[in-house]
Design an enzyme around this catalytic site. Structure first.
Site, PDB file in Angstrom:
ATOM      1  N   CYS A   1     -11.092  14.364   4.858  1.00 33.32           N
ATOM      2  CA  CYS A   1     -12.200  13.498   5.271  1.00 33.32           C
ATOM      3  C   CYS A   1     -12.226  13.452   6.798  1.00 33.32           C
ATOM      4  O   CYS A   1     -11.171  13.375   7.443  1.00 33.32           O
ATOM      5  CB  CYS A   1     -12.018  12.084   4.697  1.00 33.32           C
ATOM      6  SG  CYS A   1     -12.057  12.062   2.898  1.00 33.32           S
TER       7      CYS A   1
ATOM      8  N   CYS B   1       0.873  -1.172   0.000  1.00 30.87           N
ATOM      9  CA  CYS B   1       0.000   0.000   0.000  1.00 30.87           C
ATOM     10  C   CYS B   1       0.916   1.230   0.000  1.00 30.87           C
ATOM     11  O   CYS B   1       1.687   1.418   0.941  1.00 30.87           O
ATOM     12  CB  CYS B   1      -0.857  -0.078   1.265  1.00 30.87           C
ATOM     13  SG  CYS B   1      -1.850   1.357   1.573  1.00 30.87           S
TER      14      CYS B   1
END
Ligand code: SAH
Length: 342
Positions: A114, A103
């Site tokens: 967010c 990742c």
């Protein structure tokens, strides 16, 4: 001096042509860099001497360094990656049967804010370069001695907001003279950055795309994801349909289940209706709590009740348990940092 690892093989071919040497030398440079991991032009004997001398004066080698490593009880490994200017980002290696998924981060910090994600807490610093994105893989392989097989652009940052550099990094990851990662083994995760999804569709590269949805209702989604005020769920779906028309493979939706916020029967119904707009896969991810936010992880009953409704609506899903939660390496727990003394 420019970083040689920011160049795709096509970029390197142009360098060759501009220096009057045959373009196949680009392939050799690539093999030295990504197969043999040689970071010194003097050690690339098959290049013409004059060309080598030129490369030495024009290019340097980026260094992404694994500074810290934390291993989770489930085998997930989180790396703190030092960038040349003293910033640091995190990358996570997720071993799973034969697969070794990395990742990667694409930006230091994030602009999108967010309301449940720690990546953007300290604002946005800068885009990572292609060399820094691919350098995360090189650093991990150097540390572990094992090949990374899959890439997910799910680390710090919004990959489609750093489109050009991410696409160059993708070209480097995929190059068959280098790292050779297949296009279907690369996933771009996006918060719903519509212009980026459009560009990805136009590019026709054929990567997989995953959309962080988290609410199918615009009012709710805008509450936790400010980006939704600019591009709402309807616009996202319209863009995804075009992506599907071109690529013909399922789109992944990620839905983090936050206790008491997006876990009601009504939310599940809205989600069922929404995802049916396009062939899809749906991942339900129990929220990973963070000390920075007041949200809580859903209870087992909440998860069960939610997915029962999905089932009754004929929607298929998987529940993804956060890997590496004990070392803060699970989804949305990755950070960008400034190293002390930098
Ligand atoms: N900007 C991209 C890439 C980041 S990926 C995107 O939004 O997709 C990180 C993933 O983790 C996203 O799906 C994000 O919504 C999710 N995430 C963020 N915080 C989380 C948390 N606390 N628990 C679970 N998932 C989280």
């Amino acid at each position: 001096m420019k970083d040689i690892k920011n160049l795709t093989r096509d970029d390197l071919k142009e360098v060759c042509i501009s220096r009057g040497v045959p373009a196949f030398h680009a392939q050799q440079v690539f093999e030295w860099l990504y197969r043999r991991r040689v970071d010194d032009f003097s050690l690339m004997p098959n290049l013409p001497v004059k060309f080598r001398e030129y490369l030495k004066t024009a290019f340097c080698f980026s260094q992404v360094k694994a500074l810290k490593k934390e291993v989770s009880s489930d085998g997930t490994v989180k790396f703190l990656m030092g960038l040349p200017d003293g910033l640091a980002v995190e990358s996570v290696l997720i071993p799973e049967k034969k697969r070794r998924t990395l990742c990667v981060s694409t930006q230091a910090g994030c602009k999108f804010g967010c309301k449940f994600c720690v990546s953007g807490l300290n604002g946005f610093k800068r885009n990572l370069t292609p060399g820094e994105i691919c350098g995360q893989l090189l650093a991990v392989e150097k540390e572990t001695g094992e090949k990374v097989t899959n890439i997910v652009f799910m680390g710090v940052g919004e990959p489609l907001d750093n489109f050009d550099y991410v696409m160059k990094a993708v070209a480097i990851f995929m190059d068959n003279r280098g790292l050779e990662i297949g296009k279907r083994k690369i996933v771009i995760s996006t918060c719903g950055f519509v212009p980026g999804i459009e560009k990805l569709t136009e590019s026709g590269v054929g990567l997989r795309i995953s959309v962080s949805l988290h609410a199918a209702d615009d009012k709710k989604r805008s509450q936790i994801m400010p980006v939704n005020k600019k591009w709402n769920t309807g616009q996202i779906m319209k863009t995804l349909k075009k992506f599907y028309e071109k690529e013909q493979f399922a789109i992944t939706f990620e839905y983090i289940l936050i206790s008491g916020f997006n876990s009601s029967e009504k939310d599940a119904e809205a989600l069922s209706m929404y995802v049916k707009g396009v062939p899809h896969k749906l991942n339900i991810i129990p929220y990973n709590p963070s000390e920075h936010f007041d949200w809580n992880a859903p209870t087992g009953d909440e998860v069960g009740g939610f997915v029962d409704i999905l089932k009754s609506r004929g929607v298929f899903y998987t529940i993804r348990r956060g890997r590496g939660a004990d070392i803060s390496a699970a989804c949305g727990q990755l950070k960008a940092q400034i190293l002390p003394g930098a």
